[in-house]
Enzyme design. Structure first.
Site, PDB file in Angstrom:
ATOM      1  CB  CYS A   7      18.330  21.424  29.319  1.00 32.77           C
ATOM      2  SG  CYS A   7      18.433  19.643  29.351  1.00 32.77           S
ATOM      3  CB  CYS A  21      21.588  19.679  29.030  1.00 32.81           C
ATOM      4  SG  CYS A  21      20.077  19.196  28.202  1.00 32.81           S
ATOM      5  CG  ASP A  22      23.272  23.075  30.375  1.00 33.55           C
ATOM      6  OD1 ASP A  22      24.030  22.358  29.704  1.00 33.55           O
ATOM      7  OD2 ASP A  22      22.508  23.902  29.869  1.00 33.55           O
TER       8      ASP A  22
HETATM    9  C1  FAD Z   1      21.252  25.146  25.679  1.00 34.90           C
HETATM   10  C2  FAD Z   1      20.880  23.687  25.435  1.00 34.90           C
HETATM   11  C3  FAD Z   1      21.697  22.695  25.929  1.00 34.90           C
HETATM   12  C4  FAD Z   1      21.370  21.364  25.696  1.00 34.90           C
HETATM   13  N1  FAD Z   1      22.231  20.421  26.161  1.00 34.90           N
HETATM   14  C5  FAD Z   1      21.970  19.114  25.925  1.00 34.90           C
HETATM   15  C6  FAD Z   1      22.862  18.095  26.389  1.00 34.90           C
HETATM   16  O1  FAD Z   1      23.872  18.370  27.031  1.00 34.90           O
HETATM   17  N2  FAD Z   1      22.540  16.803  26.105  1.00 34.90           N
HETATM   18  C7  FAD Z   1      21.413  16.455  25.415  1.00 34.90           C
HETATM   19  O2  FAD Z   1      21.197  15.271  25.179  1.00 34.90           O
HETATM   20  N3  FAD Z   1      20.545  17.389  24.983  1.00 34.90           N
HETATM   21  C8  FAD Z   1      20.786  18.703  25.221  1.00 34.90           C
HETATM   22  N4  FAD Z   1      19.907  19.661  24.802  1.00 34.90           N
HETATM   23  C9  FAD Z   1      18.673  19.216  24.120  1.00 34.90           C
HETATM   24  C10 FAD Z   1      18.976  18.829  22.665  1.00 34.90           C
HETATM   25  O3  FAD Z   1      19.724  19.863  22.062  1.00 34.90           O
HETATM   26  C11 FAD Z   1      17.689  18.592  21.897  1.00 34.90           C
HETATM   27  O4  FAD Z   1      16.939  17.583  22.535  1.00 34.90           O
HETATM   28  C12 FAD Z   1      17.978  18.183  20.450  1.00 34.90           C
HETATM   29  O5  FAD Z   1      18.714  19.190  19.785  1.00 34.90           O
HETATM   30  C13 FAD Z   1      16.689  17.925  19.683  1.00 34.90           C
HETATM   31  O6  FAD Z   1      17.024  17.676  18.360  1.00 34.90           O
HETATM   32  P1  FAD Z   1      15.962  17.879  17.185  1.00 34.90           P
HETATM   33  O7  FAD Z   1      16.704  17.631  15.927  1.00 34.90           O
HETATM   34  O8  FAD Z   1      14.740  17.099  17.472  1.00 34.90           O
HETATM   35  O9  FAD Z   1      15.511  19.409  17.274  1.00 34.90           O
HETATM   36  P2  FAD Z   1      16.343  20.756  17.201  1.00 34.90           P
HETATM   37  O10 FAD Z   1      17.697  20.590  17.735  1.00 34.90           O
HETATM   38  O11 FAD Z   1      15.429  21.763  17.823  1.00 34.90           O
HETATM   39  O12 FAD Z   1      16.482  21.051  15.643  1.00 34.90           O
HETATM   40  C14 FAD Z   1      15.387  21.397  14.861  1.00 34.90           C
HETATM   41  C15 FAD Z   1      15.867  22.232  13.681  1.00 34.90           C
HETATM   42  O13 FAD Z   1      14.784  22.402  12.771  1.00 34.90           O
HETATM   43  C16 FAD Z   1      14.828  23.708  12.228  1.00 34.90           C
HETATM   44  N5  FAD Z   1      13.474  24.024  11.751  1.00 34.90           N
HETATM   45  C17 FAD Z   1      12.347  24.223  12.500  1.00 34.90           C
HETATM   46  N6  FAD Z   1      11.295  24.437  11.688  1.00 34.90           N
HETATM   47  C18 FAD Z   1      11.757  24.392  10.410  1.00 34.90           C
HETATM   48  C19 FAD Z   1      11.137  24.556   9.129  1.00 34.90           C
HETATM   49  N7  FAD Z   1       9.828  24.795   8.985  1.00 34.90           N
HETATM   50  N8  FAD Z   1      11.921  24.460   8.021  1.00 34.90           N
HETATM   51  C20 FAD Z   1      13.258  24.204   8.138  1.00 34.90           C
HETATM   52  N9  FAD Z   1      13.890  24.047   9.327  1.00 34.90           N
HETATM   53  C21 FAD Z   1      13.146  24.135  10.440  1.00 34.90           C
HETATM   54  C22 FAD Z   1      15.298  24.555  13.412  1.00 34.90           C
HETATM   55  O14 FAD Z   1      15.877  25.770  12.970  1.00 34.90           O
HETATM   56  C23 FAD Z   1      16.311  23.636  14.073  1.00 34.90           C
HETATM   57  O15 FAD Z   1      17.622  23.847  13.597  1.00 34.90           O
HETATM   58  C24 FAD Z   1      20.190  21.004  24.990  1.00 34.90           C
HETATM   59  C25 FAD Z   1      19.362  22.018  24.512  1.00 34.90           C
HETATM   60  C26 FAD Z   1      19.691  23.343  24.713  1.00 34.90           C
HETATM   61  C27 FAD Z   1      18.787  24.430  24.166  1.00 34.90           C
END
Ligand code: FAD
Length: 302
Positions: free
Chosen positions: A129, A132-133
């Protein structure tokens, strides 16, 4: 019987649980892997409002503590949903949870190059990303790997921050709109290396370079401090495909109100159709989905 089951313990699911619990609802939060989601793997986060700098793990931990202190129950398991006469049953390998409404917050995972060194150096120069980084590589040398819109945008974004940007594409063209391709071609700050297949990311404690093979089979080593992999993200909504509508790429179709094609099921965060996938937008969705799910439950009980 729960009022609301939230599937996914990332920022969107945690926030949806917080808002639903604070609206007086009985909430179960289910997570298949590790609470915190993607952000828990980010070594440094500098763009989450109110926190100048933190680790993703610390941010996730704070969110989780806040949520559980509000009385949200939680459990591990990969969840799927079935509709019943009275609402829904959410099932995992370990349990069965009846409820009136569901919030899906299943997120995405980034596609990997699957090359030597990549997994070992995630968070140590291997990034997925740029927004992000990118800031961590100010005035440094970076590579961007990918052929699409994201790769082109990452290269342009990083060119404003980094000293040198190499864009490595698998073919001799970019699969993005022409304007972006033109900007890449004419931007003197970006070296576009065509027909380059990355075969290894090199480094001991952190990234020091990348190896690629060109169309003639010649192998080249490129010095760099980071490799930004931009070959796409994957949602994992297969388990919900029969109950809510998804788009051609597998994202759950839902607008700003987080409502899906099925009454009583809401989708929040990276798993839904949206333009910007970030922590701040995920928690925004979580708030909307949590509130709307609570209102839906109130409507049923009234
Ligand atoms: C390395 C990295 C660095 C990042 N740095 C930043 C940053 O600095 N700033 C920023 O704003 N964003 C950053 N992001 C992006 C940010 O992390 C994501 O946009 C955010 O986490 C999305 O949140 P979410 O809850 O929608 O999904 P996710 O964080 O993907 O969480 C979804 C969760 O659902 C769980 N899940 C999936 N399917 C199922 C199921 N069927 N049953 C139960 N559980 C399930 C998964 O295991 C996961 O834990 C970064 C991403 C990465 C990978």
């Amino acid at each position: 019987m729960y009022d609301i089951v939230v599937i996914g313990g990332g920022p969107a699911g945690l926030t949806a649980s917080l808002y639903a619990a604070r609206a007086g609802k009985k909430v179960m939060l289910l997570e298949s892997d590790a609470f915190g989601g993607q952000i828990a793997t980010a070594p440094r986060v500098e763009n989450f409002p109110s926190v100048k700098e933190t680790s993703g793990a610390a941010l996730a931990n704070n969110m989780f503590e806040q949520v559980t202190s509000c009385g949200v129950e939680f459990d591990m398991g990969r969840a799927s949903i079935h509709k019943t006469d009275g609402g829904f049953v959410v099932s995992t390998e370990y349990g069965r949870y009846e409820c009136l409404a569901v919030v899906i917050a299943s997120g995405v995972t980034h596609k990997s190059l699957d090359v030597e060194g990549e997994e070992r150096l995630v968070g140590k120069g291997v990034c997925y990303c740029a927004v992000c980084d990118g800031g961590f590589y100010k005035d440094k040398h970076v590579c961007v790997v990918g052929d699409g819109n994201s790769a082109a945008q990452y290269a342009l974004y990083l060119a404003d921050i980094c000293k040198e940007v190499h864009l490595l594409t698998m073919f001799d063209k970019l699969f993005c709109d022409k304007k972006l391709t033109d900007r890449i071609s004419s931007d003197g700050r970006i070296e576009w290396i065509k027909n380059a297949c990355v075969t290894e990311i090199v480094g001991d404690d952190c990234v020091s370079g990348a190896v690629y093979r060109d169309a003639d089979g010649a192998v080249t080593y490129l010095d760099c401090d980071a490799v930004f992999v931009a070959i796409g993200q994957e949602p994992h909504n297969e388990l919900f495909s029969e109950i809510v509508q998804s788009d051609g790429q597998g994202y759950i179709v839902a607008g700003e109100d987080c409502k899906t094609s099925c009454d009583g099921i809401f989708a929040a965060g990276d798993c839904r159709t949206k333009a910007i996938r970030q922590c701040a937008t995920a928690v925004g969705d979580g708030a909307v989905a949590g509130i709307n799910a609570a209102r839906y439950v109130d409507g049923i009980k009234r």
